[in-house]
Design an enzyme around this catalytic site. Structure first.
Site, PDB file in Angstrom:
ATOM      1  N   ASP A  70       0.811  -1.226   0.000  1.00 22.70           N
ATOM      2  CA  ASP A  70       0.000   0.000   0.000  1.00 22.70           C
ATOM      3  C   ASP A  70       0.846   1.279   0.000  1.00 22.70           C
ATOM      4  O   ASP A  70       0.648   2.166   0.846  1.00 22.70           O
ATOM      5  CB  ASP A  70      -0.915   0.024   1.239  1.00 22.70           C
ATOM      6  N   GLU A 120     -11.392  -0.294  -3.773  1.00 23.43           N
ATOM      7  CA  GLU A 120     -10.631   0.276  -2.642  1.00 23.43           C
ATOM      8  C   GLU A 120      -9.416   1.027  -3.181  1.00 23.43           C
ATOM      9  O   GLU A 120      -9.188   1.093  -4.393  1.00 23.43           O
ATOM     10  CB  GLU A 120     -10.186  -0.830  -1.673  1.00 23.43           C
TER      11      GLU A 120
END
Ligand code: FUB
Length: 327
Positions: free
Chosen positions: A18, A226
């Site tokens: 991420d 997402e």
């Protein structure tokens, strides 16, 4: 520490995911999740992503070693949080650095918190409570040229966005809209001048096709899942995100930071591993995509590694699709 190479793990001494990349003080700073090596439960709820701290990485440029600045924030120091420090982001304003991060509160509900530091490398001091009115996961903060700061957030499944369809948390609501109805969009909220609060109720962002019709929930190659990220290029705002079940990074563009965003295409084809998550940053005269895959663990979904590669635009402003395993 390692010298960075395109499409190779940025670091190999720990698992990272991420990546939110920024240029601060003339250097590249990367704010990743810190994946743990464990044998705990693995499910669609994301229990395998049991992260407990953050480390900040930096490099002077793409030819110099990557520095791990050590623990920047730990779960034990966040009064409101109980588990799962997921994808963070950072921003600079008011001579301070802000780390925005999602975690479960003491009721198991994902919220978004903020921590501050005078240095981009941390350590970061968390606020006592989460940002009032925040929910779900994957905060990404974009500070516009007029200094207005917007937080984008939201994620399906383990990210709990389905549970907020009525505006309040419905624990039993696990389904999103039917396949022929508009998909759930990411949320955006203007941040207060001190960056610690929402200035307004979060709004849902609409993602539409070329004809102006909303992208539908059943359109899993294009609908939002997402990992939102917003950057600006040639006066257009680009909203990029993960499609989750189809494992792509895709994007839309808009004249307004709050959308609606018109779907454009694919930035990154599927990587090794289930999740795909990214950021886009300009350094000097080039643009870069930071992303992760599971190559460092031979495909274990919760043992990921952060990578980068150059991102190129076509003359019309569209982004060239990146196939990360092709030379
Ligand atoms: O790292 C945990 C979660 O996996 C992130 O919040 C999602 O974006 C996905 O990458």
């Amino acid at each position: 520490m390692n010298d960075p190479k395109p499409n190779q793990p940025l670091v190999t001494h720990m698992y990272t995911a991420d990546p939110s990349a920024h240029v601060f003080e003339g250097e590249i700073y990367v704010y990743p999740s810190h994946d743990l090596d464990h044998n705990g439960p693995d499910n669609d709820n994301g229990d395998q992503y049991a992260m407990e701290d953050y480390h900040v990485l930096s490099m002077r440029n793409f030819d110099s070693p990557v520095v791990d600045h050590g623990e920047a924030l730990h779960l034990r120091d966040i009064p409101w949080a109980s588990a799962q420090l997921w994808a963070p982001d950072a921003a600079y304003k008011n001579n301070l650095y802000y780390l925005f991060f999602p975690a479960r509160d003491h009721d198991g509900i994902f919220r978004i918190g903020v921590a501050t530091s005078p240095s981009p490398a941390g350590p970061f001091k968390p606020e006592i409570d989460y940002i009032k009115g925040s929910y779900s996961i994957d905060p990404a903060v974009f500070v516009d040229e007029d200094e207005q700061a917007y937080m984008y957030f939201g994620g399906l499944w383990g990210g709990q966005l389905e549970k907020w369809q009525t505006g309040t948390f419905e624990a039993s609501q696990t389904e999103g809209p039917p396949a022929d109805k508009p998909a759930l969009g990411p949320r955006v909220a203007l941040l207060s001048d001190d960056m610690l609060l929402f200035k307004e109720e979060p709004q849902e962002i609409s993602i539409i096709d070329e004809e102006g019709n909303p992208i539908l929930a059943g359109d899993e190659n294009r609908r939002y899942f997402e990992g939102p990220w917003v950057h600006k290029y040639n006066d257009y705002y680009y909203l990029s995100y993960s499609t989750g079940t189809t494992h792509k990074l895709v994007y839309g563009i808009s004249r307004s930071p709050q959308g609606p965003y018109t779907f454009q295409g694919t930035i990154l084809t599927p990587v090794i591993g289930w999740t795909t998550h990214h950021s886009i940053v300009q350094f000097e005269d080039k643009w870069y995509l930071f992303y992760h895959d599971c190559s460092l663990s031979d495909g274990v979904n919760h043992k990921r590694c952060v990578k980068y590669t150059e991102l190129k635009y076509n003359a019309d402003g569209t982004i060239q699709t990146i196939q990360p395993y092709q030379e």
